[in-house]
Design an enzyme around this catalytic site. Sequence first.
Site, short mmCIF file in Angstrom:
data_model
loop_
_atom_site.label_atom_id
_atom_site.label_comp_id
_atom_site.label_asym_id
_atom_site.label_seq_id
_atom_site.Cartn_x
_atom_site.Cartn_y
_atom_site.Cartn_z
N GLU A 1 77.61 -38.18 9.84
CA GLU A 1 77.84 -38.21 11.28
C GLU A 1 78.16 -36.78 11.69
O GLU A 1 79.28 -36.30 11.49
CB GLU A 1 79.02 -39.14 11.61
CG GLU A 1 78.75 -40.61 11.32
CD GLU A 1 77.82 -41.25 12.34
OE1 GLU A 1 77.64 -40.70 13.44
OE2 GLU A 1 77.25 -42.31 12.02
N CYS B 1 82.48 -34.92 19.59
CA CYS B 1 81.13 -34.71 19.05
C CYS B 1 80.05 -35.09 20.05
O CYS B 1 79.00 -34.46 20.09
CB CYS B 1 80.95 -35.50 17.76
SG CYS B 1 81.29 -37.25 17.97
P1 NAD Z 1 84.16 -29.81 9.29
O1 NAD Z 1 82.77 -30.05 8.83
O2 NAD Z 1 84.69 -28.42 9.23
O3 NAD Z 1 85.20 -30.71 8.45
C1 NAD Z 1 85.05 -32.11 8.29
C2 NAD Z 1 85.68 -32.52 6.98
O4 NAD Z 1 85.01 -31.85 5.91
C3 NAD Z 1 87.17 -32.19 6.83
O5 NAD Z 1 87.81 -33.30 6.25
C4 NAD Z 1 87.17 -31.00 5.89
O6 NAD Z 1 88.31 -30.94 5.07
C5 NAD Z 1 85.94 -31.23 5.04
N1 NAD Z 1 85.37 -29.98 4.55
C6 NAD Z 1 85.43 -28.75 5.12
N2 NAD Z 1 84.77 -27.84 4.37
C7 NAD Z 1 84.30 -28.50 3.30
C8 NAD Z 1 83.53 -28.12 2.15
N3 NAD Z 1 83.12 -26.86 1.97
N4 NAD Z 1 83.22 -29.06 1.26
C9 NAD Z 1 83.60 -30.35 1.45
N5 NAD Z 1 84.33 -30.78 2.50
C10 NAD Z 1 84.68 -29.86 3.42
O7 NAD Z 1 84.19 -30.42 10.76
P2 NAD Z 1 85.38 -30.39 11.79
O8 NAD Z 1 85.58 -28.99 12.26
O9 NAD Z 1 86.56 -31.14 11.27
O10 NAD Z 1 84.74 -31.28 12.98
C11 NAD Z 1 83.91 -30.73 13.93
C12 NAD Z 1 82.45 -31.10 13.70
O11 NAD Z 1 82.34 -32.48 13.45
C13 NAD Z 1 81.59 -30.83 14.92
O12 NAD Z 1 80.34 -30.33 14.50
C14 NAD Z 1 81.42 -32.22 15.54
O13 NAD Z 1 80.29 -32.37 16.36
C15 NAD Z 1 81.35 -33.06 14.32
N6 NAD Z 1 81.74 -34.43 14.62
C16 NAD Z 1 80.80 -35.41 14.56
C17 NAD Z 1 81.15 -36.73 14.86
C18 NAD Z 1 80.16 -37.85 14.81
O14 NAD Z 1 80.58 -39.00 14.85
N7 NAD Z 1 78.87 -37.60 14.72
C19 NAD Z 1 82.45 -37.01 15.23
C20 NAD Z 1 83.38 -35.98 15.28
C21 NAD Z 1 83.01 -34.69 14.95
#
Ligand code: NAD
Length: 486
Positions: free
Chosen positions: A228, A262
């Site tokens: 997602e 998002c």
């Molecule tokens: P992110 O990708 O930075 O982090 C999400 C999760 O991934 C966190 O739990 C984090 O600890 C983990 N993570 C971070 N780096 C990692 C790595 N190198 N390896 C493995 N795991 C890792 O995202 P964010 O900043 O928390 O959220 C924002 C993004 O999420 C935006 O792009 C937004 O559009 C998207 N989003 C999508 C939805 C949806 O339902 N489609 C909902 C909310 C947010």
Amino acid sequence: MTTSAYPVAAPAVPTPPTAYRFAAEFAALRAQAPALRAEDVAARRQRLARLADWLLANRAAIQQALYQDFRKPPEETDLTEIWPSLTEIRHSSRELKRWAARRKVGTPLALAGTTGWVQAEPKGVVLIIAPWNYPFYLALDPLASAIAAGNAVVIKPAEQTPATSALLCRMAEELFRPEEVLVLEGGREVATELLRLPWDHIFFTGSPQVGKIVMRAAAEHLSGLTLELGGKSPAIVDETANLRDAAEKIVWGKFLNAGQTCVAPDYLLVQAGVRDPLLAELRRAIGTYYGADNEAIKQSKSYARIVNEHHFARLAGLLEDAQTRGATVAQGGGLDERQCYLEPTILTDVPAGAAVLEEEIFGPLLPVLTFQSLPETAAYVNARLKPLAQYVFTTSAANRRYLLDTIAAGGAAVNETIIQLAHPALPFGGVGNSGLGKAHGHAGFLAFSNEKAVLRQRVGLTGIKPFYPPYTSRTRRLLGWLLKYL
Ligand code: NAD
């Protein structure tokens, strides 16, 4: 009884080396998975009911955690974290019997005599990685689906929202045994360690960049995967739209959660002739929701903050870049670094190439672009990475059809923003860069299930034996008939 001359095969299920961090927790979950699989629908519904009761009993604690994390107004927590979680839980609970039941399929003539059905079975042990922007709901929603489908679950919540993560941990401890549902807090390192394990399914919500890392990790074990992700979701307003209504919905959808949503409208495409009246309506809606002037907006209890300094600096950089390139701040623009405060901001005359038009904004900046004809908007959107959502504001059925049929997007809402994701019967998710697979309701249940397809033959029936070897002229005659008629 005869003894096999062959050595007994090693178990086909990969066992993670015990040296791996979380290997012990994973082993405990895997050991529990068969018991969960054997549970009936009533037991799963009981778990869901306990979850719903806990949410209602801890409403104040959830509001407090989110306020502590980024000053999220309690009303927004009710509306966008607790309510959609309850909706998901209640909908899953209501529909579970139907989803879990065998679904019979029709029998083609060639296979006459057989019976076919699909039965959903739990995937087993699943990992949910959640983001910080709706840190409660985006952990709870997939959790409800995973429990409904009968899985053992690990949740890795976001490190940027520690109060909510701690609360999720407490929730799991109070409601479930650790080998059923386990919350493991931590940042990238913890996520990286978890991703080394052979999960039966990984459900990741977050950025497309990290989504690629998760997909690579899933490939190692061929784990099931739901991504997602995010992207730049356009809101398109044509000259037939009800501008006041459109502005009210766009302003709400854009500045809810301070733009950190998002599916927030990322940018606006408005038909040139109605740009100025729409801008006036957008300003009016901001005034009504958050305050009449800059200071009132800053004091508003209805407006959240940016989650941390890193994202604040990123957004301030986007604003500065746009202004340096000649964009006009048509509304807002105020910043306060100490509070991670960024005023609801509208930008016009943004030149191509500005970073605000290239990357996902994920904050309260709304660039407004104009177009003359609908094909122009379709060409603009389709030339970019596929968005998670598409918003269309129009009263023309022909325009609505055109925009929905020509623009590729994960989902869409017409004359609305955001609330498409609150509809439990609508699958939710992206396409291409904005995601893989669907969540919510039945789609969420299926994401965490294997749809086992079963064909049952009656013993003694001939079935397709006439086509078995040896192949003779009779077989060839029958095959000719088969290819022609069946
Ligand atoms: P992110 O990708 O930075 O982090 C999400 C999760 O991934 C966190 O739990 C984090 O600890 C983990 N993570 C971070 N780096 C990692 C790595 N190198 N390896 C493995 N795991 C890792 O995202 P964010 O900043 O928390 O959220 C924002 C993004 O999420 C935006 O792009 C937004 O559009 C998207 N989003 C999508 C939805 C949806 O339902 N489609 C909902 C909310 C947010």
